[in-house]
Design a protein around this motif. Sequence first.
Motif, PDB file in Angstrom:
ATOM      1  N   ALA A 231       8.466  10.617  -1.561  1.00  0.00           N
ATOM      2  CA  ALA A 231       7.473   9.898  -0.761  1.00  0.00           C
ATOM      3  C   ALA A 231       6.290  10.800  -0.428  1.00  0.00           C
ATOM      4  CB  ALA A 231       8.107   9.358   0.521  1.00  0.00           C
ATOM      5  N   ARG A 232       6.562  12.055  -0.083  1.00  0.00           N
ATOM      6  CA  ARG A 232       5.476  12.999   0.230  1.00  0.00           C
ATOM      7  C   ARG A 232       4.617  13.285  -0.999  1.00  0.00           C
ATOM      8  NH1 ARG A 232       3.864  13.670   5.414  1.00  0.00           N
ATOM      9  NH2 ARG A 232       5.686  13.537   6.702  1.00  0.00           N
ATOM     10  N   ASP A 233       5.249  13.437  -2.165  1.00  0.00           N
ATOM     11  CA  ASP A 233       4.489  13.666  -3.402  1.00  0.00           C
ATOM     12  C   ASP A 233       3.626  12.449  -3.724  1.00  0.00           C
ATOM     13  OD1 ASP A 233       5.676  16.134  -3.619  1.00  0.00           O
ATOM     14  OD2 ASP A 233       7.107  15.529  -5.182  1.00  0.00           O
ATOM     15  N   GLY A 234       4.198  11.254  -3.586  1.00  0.00           N
ATOM     16  CA  GLY A 234       3.450  10.021  -3.824  1.00  0.00           C
ATOM     17  C   GLY A 234       2.313   9.866  -2.841  1.00  0.00           C
ATOM     18  N   ALA A 235       2.559  10.206  -1.587  1.00  0.00           N
ATOM     19  CA  ALA A 235       1.515  10.130  -0.566  1.00  0.00           C
ATOM     20  C   ALA A 235       0.380  11.087  -0.894  1.00  0.00           C
ATOM     21  CB  ALA A 235       2.095  10.431   0.817  1.00  0.00           C
ATOM     22  N   ALA A 236       0.721  12.290  -1.341  1.00  0.00           N
ATOM     23  CA  ALA A 236      -0.300  13.284  -1.682  1.00  0.00           C
ATOM     24  C   ALA A 236      -1.149  12.807  -2.860  1.00  0.00           C
ATOM     25  CB  ALA A 236       0.349  14.627  -1.993  1.00  0.00           C
ATOM     26  N   ALA A 237      -0.517  12.217  -3.871  1.00  0.00           N
ATOM     27  CA  ALA A 237      -1.254  11.716  -5.032  1.00  0.00           C
ATOM     28  C   ALA A 237      -2.192  10.578  -4.633  1.00  0.00           C
ATOM     29  CB  ALA A 237      -0.288  11.249  -6.115  1.00  0.00           C
ATOM     30  N   ALA A 238      -1.705   9.671  -3.805  1.00  0.00           N
ATOM     31  CA  ALA A 238      -2.533   8.547  -3.351  1.00  0.00           C
ATOM     32  C   ALA A 238      -3.702   9.049  -2.508  1.00  0.00           C
ATOM     33  CB  ALA A 238      -1.687   7.557  -2.558  1.00  0.00           C
ATOM     34  N   MET A 239      -3.427   9.997  -1.602  1.00  0.00           N
ATOM     35  CA  MET A 239      -4.481  10.555  -0.750  1.00  0.00           C
ATOM     36  C   MET A 239      -5.540  11.261  -1.584  1.00  0.00           C
ATOM     37  SD  MET A 239      -4.396   9.936   2.407  1.00  0.00           S
ATOM     38  CE  MET A 239      -5.616  11.177   2.752  1.00  0.00           C
TER      39      MET A 239
ATOM     40  N   GLY B  44       2.621  -1.473  12.053  1.00  0.00           N
ATOM     41  CA  GLY B  44       4.046  -1.769  12.020  1.00  0.00           C
ATOM     42  C   GLY B  44       4.806  -0.608  11.387  1.00  0.00           C
ATOM     43  N   GLN B  45       6.120  -0.670  11.460  1.00  0.00           N
ATOM     44  CA  GLN B  45       6.966   0.389  10.915  1.00  0.00           C
ATOM     45  C   GLN B  45       7.138   0.287   9.400  1.00  0.00           C
ATOM     46  OE1 GLN B  45       8.259   3.024  12.661  1.00  0.00           O
ATOM     47  NE2 GLN B  45       6.891   2.238  14.228  1.00  0.00           N
ATOM     48  N   ARG B  46       7.243  -0.945   8.895  1.00  0.00           N
ATOM     49  CA  ARG B  46       7.474  -1.160   7.467  1.00  0.00           C
ATOM     50  C   ARG B  46       6.194  -1.679   6.813  1.00  0.00           C
ATOM     51  NH1 ARG B  46      11.675  -5.585   7.497  1.00  0.00           N
ATOM     52  NH2 ARG B  46      10.151  -6.308   8.979  1.00  0.00           N
ATOM     53  N   THR B  47       6.156  -1.601   5.511  1.00  0.00           N
ATOM     54  CA  THR B  47       4.973  -2.043   4.775  1.00  0.00           C
ATOM     55  C   THR B  47       4.612  -3.484   5.126  1.00  0.00           C
ATOM     56  OG1 THR B  47       5.581  -0.570   2.957  1.00  0.00           O
ATOM     57  CG2 THR B  47       3.969  -2.281   2.479  1.00  0.00           C
ATOM     58  N   ARG B  48       5.577  -4.398   5.049  1.00  0.00           N
ATOM     59  CA  ARG B  48       5.274  -5.814   5.280  1.00  0.00           C
ATOM     60  C   ARG B  48       4.822  -6.095   6.712  1.00  0.00           C
ATOM     61  NH1 ARG B  48       8.848  -8.659   2.811  1.00  0.00           N
ATOM     62  NH2 ARG B  48      10.393  -7.115   2.427  1.00  0.00           N
ATOM     63  N   ASP B  49       5.155  -5.190   7.655  1.00  0.00           N
ATOM     64  CA  ASP B  49       4.737  -5.389   9.045  1.00  0.00           C
ATOM     65  C   ASP B  49       3.229  -5.276   9.196  1.00  0.00           C
ATOM     66  OD1 ASP B  49       7.414  -5.635   9.741  1.00  0.00           O
ATOM     67  OD2 ASP B  49       7.588  -3.529  10.341  1.00  0.00           O
TER      68      ASP B  49
ATOM     69  N   SER C 103       6.428  -6.099  -3.137  1.00  0.00           N
ATOM     70  CA  SER C 103       7.841  -6.035  -3.501  1.00  0.00           C
ATOM     71  C   SER C 103       8.597  -4.963  -2.719  1.00  0.00           C
ATOM     72  CB  SER C 103       7.993  -5.806  -5.012  1.00  0.00           C
ATOM     73  OG  SER C 103       7.384  -4.588  -5.387  1.00  0.00           O
ATOM     74  N   ALA C 104       7.921  -3.936  -2.227  1.00  0.00           N
ATOM     75  CA  ALA C 104       8.572  -2.871  -1.446  1.00  0.00           C
ATOM     76  C   ALA C 104       8.261  -3.037   0.039  1.00  0.00           C
ATOM     77  CB  ALA C 104       8.113  -1.499  -1.941  1.00  0.00           C
ATOM     78  N   GLY C 105       8.328  -4.259   0.519  1.00  0.00           N
ATOM     79  CA  GLY C 105       7.950  -4.565   1.894  1.00  0.00           C
ATOM     80  C   GLY C 105       8.787  -3.929   2.976  1.00  0.00           C
ATOM     81  N   ASP C 106      10.038  -3.577   2.673  1.00  0.00           N
ATOM     82  CA  ASP C 106      10.898  -2.969   3.690  1.00  0.00           C
ATOM     83  C   ASP C 106      10.740  -1.456   3.788  1.00  0.00           C
ATOM     84  OD1 ASP C 106      12.034  -5.307   4.613  1.00  0.00           O
ATOM     85  OD2 ASP C 106      13.579  -5.304   3.065  1.00  0.00           O
ATOM     86  N   GLN C 107       9.919  -0.902   2.927  1.00  0.00           N
ATOM     87  CA  GLN C 107       9.739   0.548   2.896  1.00  0.00           C
ATOM     88  C   GLN C 107       8.912   1.032   4.090  1.00  0.00           C
ATOM     89  OE1 GLN C 107       8.615   2.128  -0.936  1.00  0.00           O
ATOM     90  NE2 GLN C 107       7.042   3.346   0.058  1.00  0.00           N
ATOM     91  N   PRO C 108       9.349   2.123   4.739  1.00  0.00           N
ATOM     92  CA  PRO C 108       8.546   2.673   5.848  1.00  0.00           C
ATOM     93  C   PRO C 108       7.347   3.441   5.313  1.00  0.00           C
ATOM     94  CG  PRO C 108      10.495   4.009   5.511  1.00  0.00           C
ATOM     95  CD  PRO C 108      10.597   2.835   4.560  1.00  0.00           C
ATOM     96  N   ALA C 109       6.344   3.585   6.160  1.00  0.00           N
ATOM     97  CA  ALA C 109       5.141   4.343   5.804  1.00  0.00           C
ATOM     98  C   ALA C 109       5.413   5.836   5.916  1.00  0.00           C
ATOM     99  CB  ALA C 109       4.002   3.971   6.736  1.00  0.00           C
ATOM    100  N   THR C 110       4.685   6.618   5.130  1.00  0.00           N
ATOM    101  CA  THR C 110       4.638   8.063   5.325  1.00  0.00           C
ATOM    102  C   THR C 110       3.469   8.299   6.266  1.00  0.00           C
ATOM    103  OG1 THR C 110       5.479   8.460   3.095  1.00  0.00           O
ATOM    104  CG2 THR C 110       4.365  10.299   4.192  1.00  0.00           C
TER     105      THR C 110
ATOM    106  N   VAL D 212       4.257   0.451  -3.267  1.00  0.00           N
ATOM    107  CA  VAL D 212       4.333  -0.923  -2.761  1.00  0.00           C
ATOM    108  C   VAL D 212       4.515  -1.931  -3.890  1.00  0.00           C
ATOM    109  CG1 VAL D 212       3.054  -0.455  -0.649  1.00  0.00           C
ATOM    110  CG2 VAL D 212       1.819  -1.212  -2.666  1.00  0.00           C
ATOM    111  N   GLU D 213       3.974  -1.607  -5.039  1.00  0.00           N
ATOM    112  CA  GLU D 213       4.142  -2.381  -6.274  1.00  0.00           C
ATOM    113  C   GLU D 213       4.202  -1.373  -7.417  1.00  0.00           C
ATOM    114  OE1 GLU D 213       4.735  -5.505  -6.584  1.00  0.00           O
ATOM    115  OE2 GLU D 213       4.027  -6.384  -4.716  1.00  0.00           O
ATOM    116  N   VAL D 214       4.392  -1.835  -8.627  1.00  0.00           N
ATOM    117  CA  VAL D 214       4.405  -0.956  -9.798  1.00  0.00           C
ATOM    118  C   VAL D 214       3.089  -0.185  -9.853  1.00  0.00           C
ATOM    119  CG1 VAL D 214       4.427  -0.914 -12.329  1.00  0.00           C
ATOM    120  CG2 VAL D 214       5.925  -2.485 -11.091  1.00  0.00           C
ATOM    121  N   ASP D 215       3.171   1.136  -9.958  1.00  0.00           N
ATOM    122  CA  ASP D 215       1.986   2.002 -10.069  1.00  0.00           C
ATOM    123  C   ASP D 215       0.964   1.786  -8.954  1.00  0.00           C
ATOM    124  OD1 ASP D 215       2.868   3.312 -12.331  1.00  0.00           O
ATOM    125  OD2 ASP D 215       1.742   2.049 -13.734  1.00  0.00           O
TER     126      ASP D 215
END
Length: 190
Positions: free
Chosen positions: A4-12, A38-43, A62-69, A81-84
Motif C-alpha cells: 500500500a505504501r509503495d502504491g501510494a508513493a507511485a500515485a503521489m 470516511g475510513q474506507r474508499t466507498r465512504d 471494486s475495492a470499496g472496502d479498502q482503507p486509505a493510506t 481502487v480499480e485495475v491500474d
Amino acid sequence: MRHARDGAAAAMNAASRVLVARGKYEPQELENPDVSWGQRTRDGVWAPTRDGQRIHIGIECSAGDQPATVLRPSLRVFVGVEVDTDIVAQTTASGVRLLTVLHGPDAPTEFRFPLSLAEGLALEAMPSGGYDVVHLRYGATVGRFYNPWASDSMFRPVKADYALDGSTVIMRVQHSGSYYPVVADPLYSR
C-alpha cells in the motif's frame, strides 16, 4: 502494508508531477475542519457547501472496502481502487479533489462518484461541463464540481468529461493511446 505504501508513493509521484506542470493556479492541499473523510474508499468524503450544509461524495469502485493510506490529515491515497487505478484525495481550503491516477491501458474509462445532497440542494449542469450545487429555494450556487481535466505523463491533455446518472457524477476519461500514468482531476469546491 508495504504494498500500500509503495502504491501510494507511485500515485503521489504521478499526481505531483502533473500538478507542478499545471502551475501555481491549482488549488493547494490544506487542512479544512469542514471536510471529513470516511475510513474506507466507498465512504468517500463529506464536504461543505457555501450555505453551511454538507454534501457527501462517495467513491464507487471494486475495492470499496479498502482503507486509505493516510499520509497527512489533508492527504490520503486509495491504492488499487480499480485495475491500474489509484486515487490521491486532497483536502483544499474550500473543498476536495480526487486526483485519479491511471497506470495503464487496462484502467477503466469511467469513474463513479455517488452524491448525497442536503435537502433543498440539487445539481445543475453548467455550459463548462461541470455541475453546480444549487440551493433550490434561493437559486444560489453553494458548491461546484469543476469540469474535470486529465493529462498524461507527457503533459498532453487527455479528454475528460462528466455525465450524470441520477445523483451519481460519472467522470469519463478517454485515455486510449496516452502515455501512462494519466492523471484526471475531479475537483469540488464550495
